[in-house]
Scaffold this motif. Structure first.
Motif, short mmCIF file in Angstrom:
data_model
loop_
_atom_site.label_atom_id
_atom_site.label_comp_id
_atom_site.label_asym_id
_atom_site.label_seq_id
_atom_site.Cartn_x
_atom_site.Cartn_y
_atom_site.Cartn_z
N TYR A 43 0.69 -1.13 -0.03
CA TYR A 43 -0.03 -0.05 0.03
C TYR A 43 0.67 1.17 -0.12
CZ TYR A 43 -3.07 3.78 1.59
OH TYR A 43 -3.72 4.81 1.85
N ARG A 44 2.06 1.32 0.76
CA ARG A 44 3.05 2.51 0.74
C ARG A 44 3.38 2.69 -0.68
NH1 ARG A 44 5.19 -0.48 4.87
NH2 ARG A 44 4.01 -0.19 7.29
N MET A 45 3.75 1.63 -1.20
CA MET A 45 4.29 1.63 -2.54
C MET A 45 3.51 2.23 -3.75
SD MET A 45 7.54 0.93 -2.65
CE MET A 45 7.91 0.30 -4.29
N THR A 46 2.20 1.80 -3.53
CA THR A 46 1.27 2.01 -4.65
C THR A 46 0.09 3.01 -4.28
OG1 THR A 46 -0.38 0.27 -4.05
CG2 THR A 46 1.27 -0.34 -5.34
N GLY A 47 -0.05 3.29 -3.04
CA GLY A 47 -1.34 4.36 -2.64
C GLY A 47 -2.53 3.54 -2.80
N SER A 48 -2.69 2.32 -3.06
CA SER A 48 -3.98 1.64 -3.58
C SER A 48 -4.34 0.46 -2.63
CB SER A 48 -4.00 1.39 -5.07
OG SER A 48 -5.34 0.47 -5.54
N LEU A 55 -1.16 -7.28 -5.31
CA LEU A 55 0.29 -7.49 -5.29
C LEU A 55 0.84 -8.42 -4.21
CD1 LEU A 55 1.41 -4.12 -6.29
CD2 LEU A 55 1.80 -5.85 -7.57
N VAL A 56 -0.10 -8.42 -3.03
CA VAL A 56 0.46 -9.36 -1.93
C VAL A 56 0.08 -10.89 -2.40
CG1 VAL A 56 -0.34 -10.21 0.22
CG2 VAL A 56 0.09 -7.85 -0.17
N GLN A 57 -1.01 -11.03 -3.13
CA GLN A 57 -1.19 -12.32 -3.59
C GLN A 57 -0.11 -12.82 -4.57
OE1 GLN A 57 -5.26 -12.80 -5.27
NE2 GLN A 57 -4.56 -14.77 -6.69
N ARG A 82 11.51 -8.67 0.02
CA ARG A 82 12.21 -8.85 -1.34
C ARG A 82 11.42 -8.87 -2.28
NH1 ARG A 82 18.19 -9.83 -1.10
NH2 ARG A 82 17.52 -10.92 -3.24
N ILE A 83 10.53 -9.98 -2.23
CA ILE A 83 9.68 -10.36 -3.52
C ILE A 83 8.59 -9.15 -3.48
CG2 ILE A 83 8.15 -12.17 -4.17
CD1 ILE A 83 9.80 -14.22 -2.72
N ALA A 84 7.98 -8.96 -2.44
CA ALA A 84 6.96 -8.08 -2.55
C ALA A 84 7.35 -6.50 -3.01
CB ALA A 84 6.42 -7.69 -1.51
N THR A 85 8.76 -6.04 -2.66
CA THR A 85 9.26 -4.94 -3.31
C THR A 85 9.37 -4.82 -4.95
OG1 THR A 85 10.47 -4.40 -1.03
CG2 THR A 85 11.04 -3.22 -2.97
N ASN A 86 10.16 -6.00 -5.39
CA ASN A 86 10.25 -6.18 -6.80
C ASN A 86 8.94 -6.50 -7.41
OD1 ASN A 86 13.34 -6.06 -7.30
ND2 ASN A 86 13.10 -7.32 -5.55
N THR A 87 7.83 -6.90 -7.10
CA THR A 87 6.65 -7.18 -7.41
C THR A 87 5.87 -5.84 -7.74
OG1 THR A 87 6.40 -9.17 -6.50
CG2 THR A 87 4.60 -8.34 -7.23
N CYS A 88 6.21 -5.22 -6.73
CA CYS A 88 5.71 -3.60 -6.62
C CYS A 88 6.29 -2.55 -7.91
CB CYS A 88 5.56 -2.87 -5.32
SG CYS A 88 4.60 -3.52 -4.17
N LEU A 89 7.63 -2.86 -7.82
CA LEU A 89 8.50 -2.06 -8.77
C LEU A 89 7.92 -2.36 -10.21
CD1 LEU A 89 11.89 -2.05 -7.18
CD2 LEU A 89 10.36 0.04 -7.43
N THR A 90 7.77 -3.72 -10.40
CA THR A 90 7.50 -4.13 -11.72
C THR A 90 6.10 -3.49 -12.08
OG1 THR A 90 8.62 -6.35 -11.56
CG2 THR A 90 6.77 -6.15 -13.23
N ALA A 91 5.20 -3.75 -11.22
CA ALA A 91 3.83 -3.15 -11.43
C ALA A 91 3.83 -1.72 -11.79
CB ALA A 91 2.96 -3.60 -10.17
N LEU A 155 7.39 10.66 -5.43
CA LEU A 155 8.90 9.88 -5.74
C LEU A 155 8.77 8.81 -6.92
CD1 LEU A 155 9.87 9.18 -1.90
CD2 LEU A 155 10.09 11.12 -3.21
N SER A 156 9.68 8.71 -7.55
CA SER A 156 9.80 7.85 -8.29
C SER A 156 9.46 6.22 -7.63
CB SER A 156 11.35 7.83 -9.18
OG SER A 156 12.11 7.32 -8.26
N PRO A 157 9.34 5.22 -8.48
CA PRO A 157 8.99 4.03 -7.62
C PRO A 157 10.40 3.65 -6.86
CG PRO A 157 7.83 3.70 -9.79
CD PRO A 157 8.72 4.95 -9.75
N ARG A 158 11.39 3.72 -7.77
CA ARG A 158 12.58 3.10 -6.83
C ARG A 158 13.00 4.05 -5.69
NH1 ARG A 158 15.83 -0.74 -9.52
NH2 ARG A 158 17.73 0.25 -8.71
N GLN A 159 12.93 5.53 -5.78
CA GLN A 159 12.96 6.30 -4.64
C GLN A 159 12.22 5.92 -3.35
OE1 GLN A 159 12.45 10.13 -6.32
NE2 GLN A 159 14.57 10.40 -6.43
N ARG A 160 10.80 5.58 -3.75
CA ARG A 160 9.84 5.00 -2.90
C ARG A 160 10.31 3.94 -2.22
NH1 ARG A 160 4.31 4.82 -5.87
NH2 ARG A 160 5.19 6.72 -6.99
N ALA A 161 10.90 2.88 -3.03
CA ALA A 161 11.10 1.59 -2.56
C ALA A 161 12.40 1.68 -1.41
CB ALA A 161 11.45 0.73 -3.36
#
Length: 341
Positions: A43-48, A55-57, A82-91, A155-161
């Protein structure tokens, strides 16, 4: 069928493909305890909320598929993050940022003007608190507050992460670099730029917020609800701070100051008089909140209208985000209320 049931059903199918059933059972038992905090992370990464649930699923499914390659060099929790962060970055590569109306860059609006809904904007969404585990609420309250999550959207997604992993989860720079496939120097640079960008966004309105269960917050919420339910809108003036902000996505305007907020409510509130609205207390984003129902005169029941998320400081209400809602299912509240007899 709930998202959690779908995920577990998918894992059950995949279980048949894994030779070591005991390891699979251990993974499920261990991994499920992190579900709520992974939801907050996504949620922090996406705001949704809806994106975060998806993304958790996806995180659990990716983890499950690669579980045989998990070597135990880190904890299951760290591995899942780690997996969740990269899943968010891809999305996030293909998604727009999710603002609030104040984040669109326009000046405050005239409360007597027409209000304009912008359905094409992917607005920031509220997050239900985990009422089943008070420790989760306390532990993540500040990091999911609306002002902070809205600021992250700049922020950009990578800055956010990087900022979330370093400053919310307290990971070391080297751990973050390993997680996102970067160098420590690059992580430090991203963090520095993220902090600078947040400074440009402006000071957080979350500073000094009253806790939702505090006597002060609950007393102010009582007065706030009474003013709306009795349609005594003028009473709201004394509840807001001088620089208070009101916004209500998907409408793109925002309004500042008690007088403008009251005039907006009197001009555009869909209620026609006392008894047309009902409020139920709740919490969202670690903040005081209320679910708002509007009387449907044709059906004779109260139906979902908005979720008001309040930022309450020591001197009054300094921010309200009134999210349009069609259901309060995620808050465990009924979707209709009967008219009291």
């Amino acid at each position: 069928m709930s998202e959690a049931v779908i995920m577990l059903a998918a894992m059950t199918v995949l279980t048949r493909e894994v030779d070591d059933g005991s390891a699979a059972d251990a993974f499920l038992a261990d991994a499920q305890q992190y579900r709520r905090e992974l939801l907050a992370h996504c949620y922090r990464m996406t705001g949704s909320l809806h994106d975060a649930e998806d993304l958790v699923q996806e995180t659990y499914l990716r983890a499950w598929k690669s579980y045989n390659n998990f070597q135990g060099k880190s904890s299951v929790r760290t591995w899942l993050y780690r997996i969740a962060t990269n899943t968010c970055l891809t999305a996030l590569d293909s998604r727009q940022r999710r603002p609030l109306p104040t984040g669109l860059g326009a000046p405050s609006s005239d409360p007597t003007d027409d209000i304009v809904a912008r359905g094409e904007v992917p607005w920031l969404e509220p997050l239900p608190d985990d009422s089943t585990d008070p420790s989760n609420i306390v532990g993540s309250r500040e990091s999911v507050r609306l002002a902070f999550v809205a600021a992250l959207q700049h922020l950009s997604p990578r800055q956010r992460a990087v900022l979330v992993l370093r400053e919310v989860l307290q990971w070391k720079a080297a751990e973050v670099a390993d997680a996102i496939g970067s160098s420590t120097a690059a992580v430090n640079s991203l963090l520095q730029r993220a902090r600078a960008q947040l400074d440009e966004v402006g000071p957080s309105q979350d500073d000094g917020l009253q806790l939702p269960d505090s006597a002060e917050a609950q007393d102010l919420l009582t007065r706030y609800i009474d003013a709306f339910e009795s349609y005594n809108i003028e009473q709201l003036v004394e509840l807001f701070t001088a620089d208070a902000v009101w916004e209500m996505p998907p409408f793109d305007g925002w309004y500042q100051g008690p007088q403008d907020i009251v005039l907006l409510s009197k001009t555009h509130c869909p209620a026609q008089g006392p008894g047309d609205m009902r409020f139920l207390r709740t919490t969202a984003n670690g903040q005081t909140a209320a679910a708002v129902y509007l009387l449907n005169r044709e059906t004779g029941v109260f139906e979902p209208l908005q979720l008001h998320v309040l930022a309450i400081g020591s001197d009054g209400i300094n921010h309200v985000v009134a999210f349009h809602m069609t259901s309060f299912e995620k808050w465990g509240l009924p979707d209709t209320l009967p008219v009291a007899t």
